[in-house]
Each structure stands twice: as structure tokens, then as C-alpha cells.
Design a protein around this motif. Structure first.
Motif, PDB file in Angstrom:
ATOM      1  N   VAL A  29      21.038  44.844  28.537  1.00 41.62           N
ATOM      2  CA  VAL A  29      21.593  46.025  29.198  1.00 41.62           C
ATOM      3  C   VAL A  29      20.426  46.919  29.621  1.00 41.62           C
ATOM      4  O   VAL A  29      19.312  46.765  29.126  1.00 41.62           O
TER       5      VAL A  29
ATOM      6  N   ASP B 251      25.730  48.714  31.515  1.00 42.92           N
ATOM      7  CA  ASP B 251      26.043  47.323  31.197  1.00 42.92           C
ATOM      8  C   ASP B 251      26.623  46.668  32.441  1.00 42.92           C
ATOM      9  O   ASP B 251      27.721  46.985  32.860  1.00 42.92           O
TER      10      ASP B 251
ATOM     11  N   TYR C 254      30.149  44.458  31.471  1.00 38.73           N
ATOM     12  CA  TYR C 254      30.802  45.169  30.391  1.00 38.73           C
ATOM     13  C   TYR C 254      31.964  44.351  29.831  1.00 38.73           C
ATOM     14  O   TYR C 254      32.681  43.674  30.556  1.00 38.73           O
TER      15      TYR C 254
ATOM     16  N   THR D 196      31.844  48.965  26.371  1.00 38.74           N
ATOM     17  CA  THR D 196      31.148  49.595  27.492  1.00 38.74           C
ATOM     18  C   THR D 196      32.074  49.659  28.692  1.00 38.74           C
ATOM     19  O   THR D 196      33.105  48.992  28.723  1.00 38.74           O
ATOM     20  N   CYS D 197      31.683  50.467  29.665  1.00 43.99           N
ATOM     21  CA  CYS D 197      32.503  50.612  30.871  1.00 43.99           C
ATOM     22  C   CYS D 197      31.607  50.417  32.098  1.00 43.99           C
ATOM     23  O   CYS D 197      30.386  50.412  31.991  1.00 43.99           O
TER      24      CYS D 197
ATOM     25  N   ARG E 238      31.840  45.012  23.488  1.00 44.05           N
ATOM     26  CA  ARG E 238      30.695  45.920  23.493  1.00 44.05           C
ATOM     27  C   ARG E 238      31.130  47.369  23.695  1.00 44.05           C
ATOM     28  O   ARG E 238      30.317  48.279  23.608  1.00 44.05           O
TER      29      ARG E 238
ATOM     30  N   ASP F 119      27.510  54.420  29.790  1.00 45.21           N
ATOM     31  CA  ASP F 119      27.984  54.938  28.515  1.00 45.21           C
ATOM     32  C   ASP F 119      26.850  55.693  27.828  1.00 45.21           C
ATOM     33  O   ASP F 119      25.721  55.199  27.762  1.00 45.21           O
TER      34      ASP F 119
ATOM     35  N   LEU G 117      25.972  46.447  20.386  1.00 40.61           N
ATOM     36  CA  LEU G 117      24.930  47.052  21.217  1.00 40.61           C
ATOM     37  C   LEU G 117      23.652  47.291  20.412  1.00 40.61           C
ATOM     38  O   LEU G 117      22.770  48.019  20.829  1.00 40.61           O
TER      39      LEU G 117
END
Length: 141
Positions: free
Chosen positions: A85, A101, A104, A110-111, A108, A115, A128
Motif C-alpha cells: 500500500v 490501498d 482495497y 480500507t476504502c 484490510r 484511510d 495492515l
């Protein structure tokens, strides 16, 4: 994706991820069914750095080095379990790191928009948890 995110954040220049991927395959940094060798980060800077305005600025596993280099204007690519990432900013007020990321996943958490994560997320037992950081900085030449 993570390299493209790091370079774009640092330089404002968009490098085609297909060019990076083709280079990684041609130079055998991409290993089928195994992932990407971390040597690609130095090699990409050597190959694309002059045209896109960035250079490799070392690697380290320390969160303190990450924070110090982000504060100096670097960006980082972080090796997390099974993935890489980009970490592109540090907010001194909140103590959080901006993580991008490119792939995503719910595991994880994430968006697609980035983030803000704490040091404990990057150092703890999470999806992460960063094992190493690879740094890029702006070229001056």
C-alpha cells in the motif's frame, strides 16, 4: 497501483500502472503466483524517476523513520501481509497516517478514497501491519 499512487501524490504526475506492470514483468520483479519482489521500488525509480521527478530514498522498517520521512515530504510504499500500500501523509495533530490501498478489501478495512490509520494499526496485529517501508522523494535535477 501502490507505486502509481505514491508517485502521483509526490509529483502530481500520473504514471500509467500498465507501464509499471510491464516493466516489473520484463525485469522479472513480478513472480507468477508469488507476488512482486521489493526490488521493483528501487528499479522503478531508476527507470522512471527522471521522467516523473522522483527518486528512491531508502527503506526501513521503523515507524519513526516513516514519520520523519513523511514530515520531510517523502512518500512510502508499505509492505503489509500479502500486499503493498502507499502511505503518503502524516497528520501531526491526529497522529494518523494517510494510507492509499489500490486493491482495497474488507479484510484490510480500507476504502477506495484513502484511510487515516494510527501507528498501532501499522505496528500491531492487523491486516495492515507493515513489515517494511520503501521511500520516494522528489528529484531536484
Amino acid at each position: 497501483g501502490r507505486t502509481m499512487n505514491a508517485i502521483y501524490t509526490l509529483t502530481g504526475k500520473y504514471i500509467d500502472p500498465h507501464d509499471l506492470a510491464d516493466y516489473a514483468v520484463d525485469q522479472e520483479y513480478r513472480i507468477l503466483d508469488s507476488g512482486t519482489d521489493s526490488g521493483i521500488f528501487y528499479a522503478a525509480a531508476s527507470h522512471f524517476g527522471k521522467d516523473y521527478g522522483f527518486k528512491f530514498d531508502g527503506e526501513d522498517g521503523s515507524i519513526y523513520t516513516l514519520r520523519k520521512k513523511l514530515n520531510k515530504g517523502d512518500v512510502a510504499i508499505a509492505h503489509v501481509p500479502g500486499h503493498y500500500v502507499a502511505i503518503v501523509d502524516y497528520n501531526k495533530r491526529t497522529g494518523k497516517y494517510l494510507l492509499l490501498d489500490s486493491h482495497y478489501l474488507p479484510k484490510r478495512e480500507t476504502c477506495p478514497y484513502g484511510d487515516w490509520v494510527t501507528a498501532s494499526v501499522l505496528e500491531g496485529e492487523s491486516n495492515l501491519s507493515s513489515q517494511n517501508y520503501y521511500f520516494y522523494k522528489l528529484r531536484k535535477d
